[in-house]
Scaffold this active site. Structure first.
Site, PDB file in Angstrom:
ATOM      1  N   GLU A 187      74.298  31.969  62.876  1.00  0.00           N
ATOM      2  CA  GLU A 187      72.917  31.798  62.642  1.00  0.00           C
ATOM      3  C   GLU A 187      72.499  31.943  61.355  1.00  0.00           C
ATOM      4  O   GLU A 187      71.566  32.828  61.169  1.00  0.00           O
ATOM      5  CB  GLU A 187      72.136  32.875  63.641  1.00  0.00           C
ATOM      6  CG  GLU A 187      70.619  32.670  63.959  1.00  0.00           C
ATOM      7  CD  GLU A 187      70.009  33.567  64.984  1.00  0.00           C
ATOM      8  OE1 GLU A 187      69.034  33.147  65.771  1.00  0.00           O
ATOM      9  OE2 GLU A 187      70.240  34.677  64.994  1.00  0.00           O
ATOM     10  N   HIS A 226      59.620  49.205  74.310  1.00  0.00           N
ATOM     11  CA  HIS A 226      60.456  49.821  73.259  1.00  0.00           C
ATOM     12  C   HIS A 226      60.575  51.169  73.266  1.00  0.00           C
ATOM     13  O   HIS A 226      59.458  51.809  73.637  1.00  0.00           O
ATOM     14  CB  HIS A 226      60.163  49.313  71.918  1.00  0.00           C
ATOM     15  CG  HIS A 226      61.540  49.291  70.756  1.00  0.00           C
ATOM     16  ND1 HIS A 226      61.545  50.629  69.907  1.00  0.00           N
ATOM     17  CD2 HIS A 226      62.290  48.521  70.667  1.00  0.00           C
ATOM     18  CE1 HIS A 226      62.647  50.178  69.333  1.00  0.00           C
ATOM     19  NE2 HIS A 226      63.133  49.033  69.602  1.00  0.00           N
ATOM     20  N   ASP A 258      70.713  38.843  60.807  1.00  0.00           N
ATOM     21  CA  ASP A 258      69.855  39.473  59.723  1.00  0.00           C
ATOM     22  C   ASP A 258      69.830  40.744  59.725  1.00  0.00           C
ATOM     23  O   ASP A 258      69.006  41.378  59.069  1.00  0.00           O
ATOM     24  CB  ASP A 258      68.546  38.897  59.824  1.00  0.00           C
ATOM     25  CG  ASP A 258      67.750  38.911  60.817  1.00  0.00           C
ATOM     26  OD1 ASP A 258      68.238  39.718  61.780  1.00  0.00           O
ATOM     27  OD2 ASP A 258      67.039  37.946  61.103  1.00  0.00           O
ATOM     28  N   HIS A 310      57.301  45.003  69.371  1.00  0.00           N
ATOM     29  CA  HIS A 310      57.747  46.381  68.747  1.00  0.00           C
ATOM     30  C   HIS A 310      58.380  46.218  67.302  1.00  0.00           C
ATOM     31  O   HIS A 310      58.890  47.033  66.636  1.00  0.00           O
ATOM     32  CB  HIS A 310      59.119  46.790  69.437  1.00  0.00           C
ATOM     33  CG  HIS A 310      60.374  45.779  69.621  1.00  0.00           C
ATOM     34  ND1 HIS A 310      60.491  44.829  70.288  1.00  0.00           N
ATOM     35  CD2 HIS A 310      61.301  45.542  68.593  1.00  0.00           C
ATOM     36  CE1 HIS A 310      61.569  44.346  69.760  1.00  0.00           C
ATOM     37  NE2 HIS A 310      62.051  44.665  68.637  1.00  0.00           N
ATOM     38  N   ARG A 318      58.488  46.415  63.283  1.00  0.00           N
ATOM     39  CA  ARG A 318      57.757  47.280  62.174  1.00  0.00           C
ATOM     40  C   ARG A 318      56.517  46.948  61.799  1.00  0.00           C
ATOM     41  O   ARG A 318      55.604  47.933  61.916  1.00  0.00           O
ATOM     42  CB  ARG A 318      58.847  47.498  61.176  1.00  0.00           C
ATOM     43  CG  ARG A 318      60.108  48.103  61.426  1.00  0.00           C
ATOM     44  CD  ARG A 318      60.954  48.138  60.055  1.00  0.00           C
ATOM     45  NE  ARG A 318      62.352  48.431  60.651  1.00  0.00           N
ATOM     46  CZ  ARG A 318      63.083  49.561  59.903  1.00  0.00           C
ATOM     47  NH1 ARG A 318      62.195  50.551  58.959  1.00  0.00           N
ATOM     48  NH2 ARG A 318      64.331  49.635  60.253  1.00  0.00           N
ATOM     49  N   GLU A 359      64.722  42.239  57.383  1.00  0.00           N
ATOM     50  CA  GLU A 359      65.515  40.907  57.944  1.00  0.00           C
ATOM     51  C   GLU A 359      65.804  39.819  56.897  1.00  0.00           C
ATOM     52  O   GLU A 359      66.501  39.202  56.799  1.00  0.00           O
ATOM     53  CB  GLU A 359      65.154  40.419  59.174  1.00  0.00           C
ATOM     54  CG  GLU A 359      65.632  41.592  60.366  1.00  0.00           C
ATOM     55  CD  GLU A 359      64.366  42.665  60.374  1.00  0.00           C
ATOM     56  OE1 GLU A 359      64.281  43.462  61.330  1.00  0.00           O
ATOM     57  OE2 GLU A 359      63.663  42.515  59.663  1.00  0.00           O
TER      58      GLU A 359
END
Length: 368
Positions: free
Chosen positions: A116, A240, A94, A207, A209, A130
């Site tokens: 997927e 991250h 994605d 991590h 957004r 995504e």
């Protein structure tokens, strides 16, 4: 037959690696087009799985907007796809690279195979971007390689033809099993380096957004409260590279003694971290898929998930990011819940997804 594989992040590379090897084993001409988001982490995975790149777009630059990324990808991928004349293009998951790869492939009338496929949260802004990417990829795809019955049903609800939706399991299981079998020496060395066998620890990653800021702070405050009362349990947190994430981690955990903060873990390191931990706290999608193979309960630090199979199967709990809820579930895992979650069946397949994908592509090609 000529097949193009388009990917750019470490998770994509891991999930594409078993397919790459199956194509090569069957002497199918295969071109690897790297978009190049995660250069150092991506290179590690390419080396582990011995993947040879044919193109590297090196597309990432600092503070690049999604719009700029998309426009640059369209131009560069169009040149390559026009030149190569692929019979199929495979994209995974994605990312924006996957979406643009599918879009430019469609513009050039190349059949798109989506690995997927069918994951959905039902909220186009969660995760962002995504959820929108995978829905858009779906509309351009000829063959949907979907990991589970639930993801197949998602696609059928969107009126995709059932004959074009193939349940394969998830290729991340293929990759994990390959590493456990072929990289035993390296995994043992990592255990020794971090003294993993001598520590009882919780593995954490966070991590996304939507979690940067207060959600991350809330979770870390809960973890700190819990671990301050459990001095013999450590927190292992591969951080991250995003400075906005790291600054919060350093600030919230500065007084916590029983913590191990590391740089982003390589793929082999992370497998070793998972294999030896008590349980996992994460907002990562891929970890939710890998953990059941290793028998590790997972607390999902998100409000939505596109992987309900783990919740239904009992290997994961969706707990959100409130301080109170996180603390509650950490204590619950001291009881019977731990055994129930760690012994639940893996809903993501048997490690043969890449073989199933190859068989379908060969059959489709032969029938043309």
């Amino acid at each position: 037959m000529k097949v193009g594989l388009i990917f750019g992040t470490r998770p994509e590379a891991i999930k594409m690696a078993p397919i790459y090897h199956k194509l090569k084993e069957n002497n199918i001409e295969t071109k690897v087009i790297l978009t190049g988001q995660h250069k150092e982490m991506l290179d590690q995975v390419l080396n582990i799985f011995d993947i040879k790149e044919d193109y590297n777009l090196n597309i990432m630059k600092q503070n690049q907007s999604l719009s700029e990324l998309t426009s640059r990808l369209i131009k560069k991928l169009d040149e390559i796809i026009k030149n190569e004349s692929f019979d199929y293009i495979l994209v995974q998951g994605d990312t924006t690279s996957a979406f643009v790869g599918a879009l430019v492939g469609f513009y050039n009338k190349v059949p798109i195979c989506h690995v997927e496929a069918g994951l959905r949260t039902g909220d186009i802004y969660s995760p962002f971007p995504e959820e929108a990417n995978r829905k858009l990829i779906g509309s351009l795809t000829q063959i949907h390689f979907t990991p589970t019955n639930i993801t197949k049903e998602n696609l059928e609800k969107e009126n995709y033809k059932p004959k074009n939706i193939i349940i394969t399991g998830n290729t991340v299981i293929d990759a994990l099993k390959w590493v456990k079998e072929n990289k035993k020496k390296e995994l043992k060395q990592i255990e020794k380096k971090y003294e993993l066998k001598n520590k009882k620890y919780i593995l954490m990653t966070m991590h996304r957004r939507e979690n940067i800021g207060e959600p991350l702070k809330n979770v870390l405050r809960a973890v700190k409260k819990y671990l301050e009362k459990k001095p013999n349990i450590f927190l292992l947190f591969p951080m991250h590279m995003n400075p906005n994430v790291r600054d919060i981690i350093f600030e919230e955990l500065k007084d916590l003694k029983n913590k191990i903060l590391t740089e982003p873990a390589g793929y082999l390191e992370f497998i070793s971290f998972m294999d030896n931990c008590e349980y996992i706290m994460t907002d990562s999608g891929g970890v939710q898929e890998e953990a059941p193979t290793l028998g590790k309960p997972t607390l999902v630090l998100r409000d939505t998930t596109e992987r309900p199979e783990a919740l239904i199967g009992g290997t994961a709990k969706l707990i959100g990011t409130s301080e109170q809820k996180v603390l509650e579930y950490m204590y619950l895992l001291e009881g019977d819940m731990y055994k129930e979650m760690s012994t639940a069946n893996n809903p993501y397949g048997d490690g043969n997804a890449s073989s199933k994908i190859l068989d379908v592509i060969k059959k489709d090609y032969d029938e043309k």
